[in-house]
Design a protein around this motif. Structure first.
Motif, mmCIF file in Angstrom:
data_model
loop_
_atom_site.group_PDB
_atom_site.id
_atom_site.type_symbol
_atom_site.label_atom_id
_atom_site.label_comp_id
_atom_site.label_asym_id
_atom_site.label_seq_id
_atom_site.Cartn_x
_atom_site.Cartn_y
_atom_site.Cartn_z
ATOM 1 N N ARG B 181 -26.640 -4.247 15.097
ATOM 2 C CA ARG B 181 -25.221 -4.371 14.735
ATOM 3 C C ARG B 181 -25.124 -4.904 13.311
ATOM 4 N NH1 ARG B 181 -22.335 -8.749 17.985
ATOM 5 N NH2 ARG B 181 -21.454 -7.230 19.406
ATOM 6 N N TRP B 182 -24.284 -4.235 12.513
ATOM 7 C CA TRP B 182 -24.018 -4.691 11.148
ATOM 8 C C TRP B 182 -22.526 -4.563 10.880
ATOM 9 C CZ3 TRP B 182 -27.896 -7.286 9.182
ATOM 10 C CH2 TRP B 182 -29.194 -6.991 9.641
ATOM 11 N N THR B 183 -22.122 -5.057 9.720
ATOM 12 C CA THR B 183 -20.749 -4.817 9.289
ATOM 13 C C THR B 183 -20.817 -3.982 8.022
ATOM 14 O OG1 THR B 183 -20.354 -6.548 7.653
ATOM 15 C CG2 THR B 183 -20.294 -7.220 9.977
ATOM 16 N N ILE B 184 -19.666 -3.477 7.591
ATOM 17 C CA ILE B 184 -19.674 -2.662 6.375
ATOM 18 C C ILE B 184 -19.871 -3.520 5.129
ATOM 19 C CG2 ILE B 184 -18.295 -0.757 7.294
ATOM 20 C CD1 ILE B 184 -16.149 -2.280 5.179
ATOM 21 N N LEU B 185 -19.806 -4.839 5.298
ATOM 22 C CA LEU B 185 -20.101 -5.714 4.162
ATOM 23 C C LEU B 185 -21.611 -5.807 3.935
ATOM 24 C CD1 LEU B 185 -18.298 -7.552 2.296
ATOM 25 C CD2 LEU B 185 -19.191 -9.465 3.640
ATOM 26 N N HIS B 186 -22.372 -5.591 4.990
ATOM 27 C CA HIS B 186 -23.845 -5.693 4.924
ATOM 28 C C HIS B 186 -24.444 -4.316 4.687
ATOM 29 C CE1 HIS B 186 -22.366 -9.200 7.095
ATOM 30 N NE2 HIS B 186 -23.459 -9.842 6.720
ATOM 31 N N THR B 187 -24.008 -3.666 3.605
ATOM 32 C CA THR B 187 -24.374 -2.257 3.432
ATOM 33 C C THR B 187 -25.872 -2.050 3.282
ATOM 34 O OG1 THR B 187 -23.689 -2.594 1.154
ATOM 35 C CG2 THR B 187 -22.267 -1.229 2.513
ATOM 36 N N ARG B 188 -26.550 -2.999 2.619
ATOM 37 C CA ARG B 188 -27.987 -2.799 2.400
ATOM 38 C C ARG B 188 -28.736 -2.872 3.739
ATOM 39 N NH1 ARG B 188 -29.543 -6.037 -2.724
ATOM 40 N NH2 ARG B 188 -27.766 -4.885 -3.520
ATOM 41 N N ASP B 189 -28.414 -3.896 4.512
ATOM 42 C CA ASP B 189 -29.045 -4.012 5.846
ATOM 43 C C ASP B 189 -28.683 -2.808 6.716
ATOM 44 O OD1 ASP B 189 -29.938 -7.017 5.787
ATOM 45 O OD2 ASP B 189 -27.885 -6.976 5.030
ATOM 46 N N ALA B 210 -16.084 -2.414 11.303
ATOM 47 C CA ALA B 210 -15.337 -1.921 10.148
ATOM 48 C C ALA B 210 -13.863 -2.260 10.314
ATOM 49 C CB ALA B 210 -15.512 -0.403 10.023
ATOM 50 N N PRO B 211 -13.212 -2.672 9.208
ATOM 51 C CA PRO B 211 -11.791 -2.992 9.328
ATOM 52 C C PRO B 211 -10.923 -1.740 9.439
ATOM 53 C CG PRO B 211 -12.527 -3.275 7.050
ATOM 54 C CD PRO B 211 -13.743 -2.891 7.845
ATOM 55 N N PRO B 224 -7.072 -6.628 4.770
ATOM 56 C CA PRO B 224 -8.421 -6.079 4.546
ATOM 57 C C PRO B 224 -9.413 -7.119 4.040
ATOM 58 C CG PRO B 224 -6.748 -4.587 3.689
ATOM 59 C CD PRO B 224 -6.021 -5.805 4.171
ATOM 60 N N LEU B 225 -8.986 -7.922 3.047
ATOM 61 C CA LEU B 225 -9.937 -8.897 2.499
ATOM 62 C C LEU B 225 -10.251 -10.006 3.503
ATOM 63 C CD1 LEU B 225 -9.109 -9.397 -1.280
ATOM 64 C CD2 LEU B 225 -11.240 -8.582 -0.251
ATOM 65 N N ASP B 226 -9.263 -10.346 4.363
ATOM 66 C CA ASP B 226 -9.511 -11.367 5.388
ATOM 67 C C ASP B 226 -10.667 -10.939 6.289
ATOM 68 O OD1 ASP B 226 -7.279 -12.592 4.399
ATOM 69 O OD2 ASP B 226 -5.934 -11.869 5.990
ATOM 70 N N VAL B 227 -10.644 -9.653 6.637
ATOM 71 C CA VAL B 227 -11.685 -9.163 7.556
ATOM 72 C C VAL B 227 -13.049 -9.247 6.881
ATOM 73 C CG1 VAL B 227 -12.474 -7.200 8.931
ATOM 74 C CG2 VAL B 227 -10.033 -7.668 8.720
ATOM 75 N N LEU B 228 -13.089 -8.825 5.608
ATOM 76 C CA LEU B 228 -14.374 -8.898 4.902
ATOM 77 C C LEU B 228 -14.834 -10.351 4.777
ATOM 78 C CD1 LEU B 228 -13.943 -6.182 2.112
ATOM 79 C CD2 LEU B 228 -14.962 -5.975 4.372
ATOM 80 N N ARG B 229 -13.860 -11.256 4.595
ATOM 81 C CA ARG B 229 -14.223 -12.678 4.511
ATOM 82 C C ARG B 229 -14.815 -13.159 5.836
ATOM 83 N NH1 ARG B 229 -9.646 -14.356 2.237
ATOM 84 N NH2 ARG B 229 -10.377 -13.810 0.160
#
Lengths: 370, 279
Positions: B181-189, B210-211, B224-229
């Motif tokens: 499991r990853w998030t779209i913020l962890h693009t490299r992983d 993903a938001p 959107p930014l809250d989710v990435l935070r």
């Protein structure tokens, strides 16, 4: 061998290499037989988690380039219609066998009927043309399964074999010819290196050449309304164009697709219209009627869809009446009435399902009609 | 320096050869995370060294389901929930193909849930990438099998009374050989993980958080930014964490990482073994 086994053998003779199945009475024997036989010819059998998945897997296999099929009965056919629609829209060759049992719902699982005929024609949402065959013996289902594969490969669509429990479980002598005596048709491929390749540019007969996954064409297909590139286009114009194209490819080739058999039609005054197992009992009644001096004939529909409208209309101009015989309460009868257009009387012999139509029932109508 | 050359620089993108450029612009909303998950998938495919003519993508229906329409490979946009059984037929009929299923949480785990668990149980050699945006985005933000308890959606206006799936646990329990499991913020992983999953023999599953700002975020006070935070501050990477501890809780924290990486014979391995044995 039984009709179900003959169907499986017909599929193998046609070159089928993938069967995605799900058990259901009275079609299970097709899956059981082909599960044993497919590995012997380098094919794959998989029992999926339901009929929805079975049908989806059959489409996937076809797009990987193999001839693929499944077999089911009413309740499973209801589930398969979702992806049969995808097969129609994406123009995917494959074969679906419906060994009909009496419905609605779970109905009579072990007893035959012919009551899914209109579901076969219109059961998937949207407007489309379909091809459905109806065999009247184990030997005929062997050949019709080959025909079904040929037609599906030729016209790029799922082809239905609308058989029934009685034919499926009936044991008769079946002759399997040498492979060299069987004519097979394989889908038209795109000309080599014709890049870019678009999957829905029709050929001369209205059918588009078909590439498959892994050949380097890098094509896209979708169940959304699409253009000739296979790309989604959300407009009425694109939709009208697409639906006309996929229906016209059947309509313009109708004389090649439709196959019927006539008995005593040359001088018949009353014509029995029937198909599948009911055409056997009907023929027996026609023979009996002839021996009694009644000028009866039989039109046996080997292809039920598309409906042999022209043949019916021609007959309607010179005979005195029609009798439709089928194991339901009047489905193909509606088509007969439509084609006859009220010009001559039309009679119906049938019941809701569970057993054959006795020849005496047909005979009594033939005797009393005029 | 000419303006023209600047323009031509702007017009090339490292993934151009894998994109159907004639289908751009895509349908995804501003702030949506699917595009990031999709490009991670494309980068992973591109760097996989696979013969791309033998890689296929299959999608179901929904926002993420449009993925198959944008990739310049053999690609199949199928019916709602049925990407996995379609992919199963594709793979079994030509085992040389690498088959990637790219779809959303509603498609794969509600209408398609049965297919998911059975493909995992069979260890079908597929890579399934699920973009989890916690709701049905395409239809305007309805409750999904992944929507957090009490979250507001158009069909749970008073809050979701149900409990969502723990997707990695479901995948593990069903028999998947690779689960992450990853998030779209962890693009490299995420990209590395998709690369591993594609190479992995057997049923691989990656959940990508993903938001969905337009349909989910708007109704749940998540910009959107809250989710990435949240993805940045509330996530911890814990490889091989126990799948039973992976319930999603955006407030308490999200566990990311690779949780399962095991070797088992695939369905096809076992089919050949059982059907080809001498009787």
């Amino acid at each position: 061998m039984t009709g179900d086994e003959a169907c499986a053998e017909g599929a193998l003779a046609a070159g089928c290499k993938f069967f995605g199945g799900y058990p259901i009475t009275p079609a299970t024997e097709i899956a059981e037989h082909i599960a044993k036989r497919l590995p012997q010819v380098g094919g794959v059998f998989i029992q999926m988690e339901d009929e929805i998945a079975a049908m989806a897997s059959v489409l996937g296999a076809s797009w990987a380039g193999v001839k693929s099929m499944t077999a089911t009965s009413g309740p499973g056919f209801s589930l398969m219609l979702e992806n049969i629609g995808l097969g129609i829209c994406t123009e995917t060759p494959c074969v679906v066998v419906n060994v009909q049992r009496a419905g609605p719902s779970t109905g009579l699982p072990t007893l035959g009927a012919q009551s899914d005929m209109m579901q076969a024609r219109w059961g998937s949402h949207g407007h489309y043309e379909i091809i459905a065959l109806s065999p009247s013996s184990p030997q005929e289902i062997f050949y019709q399964t080959i025909t079904a594969f040929n037609l599906s490969e030729m016209y790029r669509l799922p082809v239905l074999i609308m058989t029934d429990e009685i034919i499926g479980h009936m044991s008769e002598r079946v002759v399997i010819p040498e492979a060299s005596e069987i004519q097979l048709f394989n889908r038209i491929k795109p000309e080599e290196k014709s890049m870019p390749y678009w999957p829905y540019i029709p050929g001369a007969d209205g059918v588009s050449p078909m590439a498959v996954a892994g050949e380097g064409y890098r094509f896209h297909i979708t169940g959304l309304t699409h253009d000739e590139k296979g790309y989604p286009v959300m407009s009425a114009e694109a939709h009208v164009h697409m639906v006309e194209r996929i229906t016209e490819k059947i309509k313009r080739n109708i004389s090649h697709i439709i196959d019927t058999e006539g008995y005593y039609l040359e001088d018949a005054e009353i014509v029995v219209v029937s198909y599948g197992v009911s055409s056997r009992t009907s023929l027996s009644a026609v023979y009996e009627a002839r021996s009694m001096g009644i000028k009866a004939g039989l039109l046996r529909l080997k292809t039920v869809w598309p409906f042999p409208e022209a043949i019916l209309r021609t007959l309607a101009s010179r005979v005195k009446g029609f009798v439709t015989v089928e194991i339901n309460l009047g489905q193909i009868h509606l088509e007969v009435q439509r084609c006859v257009g009220g010009n001559v009387p039309t009679f119906f012999v049938g019941h809701a399902g569970g057993t054959i139509i006795p020849p005496e029932h047909v005979l009594s109508v033939l005797k009393d009609a005029f | 320096m000419s303006i023209q050359s600047d323009q031509s620089d702007q017009q090339t993108h490292p993934l151009d050869d894998l994109l159907r450029k004639d289908r751009i612009p895509h349908i995804w909303c501003p702030g949506c995370g699917i595009g990031t998950a999709f490009s991670a998938c494309l980068y992973a495919i591109k760097s996989s060294k696979l013969d791309l003519d033998h890689v296929s993508m299959v999608s179901g229906i929904g926002c993420s389901g449009r993925g198959a329409g944008y990739i310049n490979l053999d690609s199949f946009h199928t019916t709602h929930g049925r990407a996995i059984p379609f992919a199963t037929g594709l793979k079994l009929a030509n085992p040389d193909l690498t088959v990637v299923v790219f779809s959303g949480d509603g498609d794969l785990f509600a209408i398609g849930g049965n297919h998911f668990i059975h493909a995992a149980r069979r260890n079908m050699d597929l890579t399934v990438i699920c973009v989890n945006n916690l709701n049905y985005g395409m239809t305007g933000g309805q409750v999904a099998a992944t929507t957090p308890h009490l979250a507001k959606t158009t069909t749970t206006p008073a809050g979701n009374p149900e409990t969502p799936f723990n997707l990695p646990l479901l995948a593990y329990a069903s028999g998947a050989t690779y689960v992450a499991r990853w998030t779209i913020l962890h693009t490299r992983d995420l990209t590395e993980s998709i690369g591993e999953a594609i190479q992995k023999k057997g049923f691989s599953f990656i959940e990508v958080l993903a938001p969905c700002p337009v349909n989910y975020g708007r109704r749940n006070k998540l910009k959107p930014l809250d989710v990435l935070r949240i993805y940045q501050e509330k996530s911890i990477i814990k490889h091989f964490a126990s799948p039973s501890e992976l319930h999603l809780d955006l407030e308490k924290g999200i566990t990311l990482g690779k949780f399962v990486d095991q070797d088992k014979p695939t369905w096809l391995d076992m089919y050949y073994k059982t059907t080809r044995k001498k009787s």
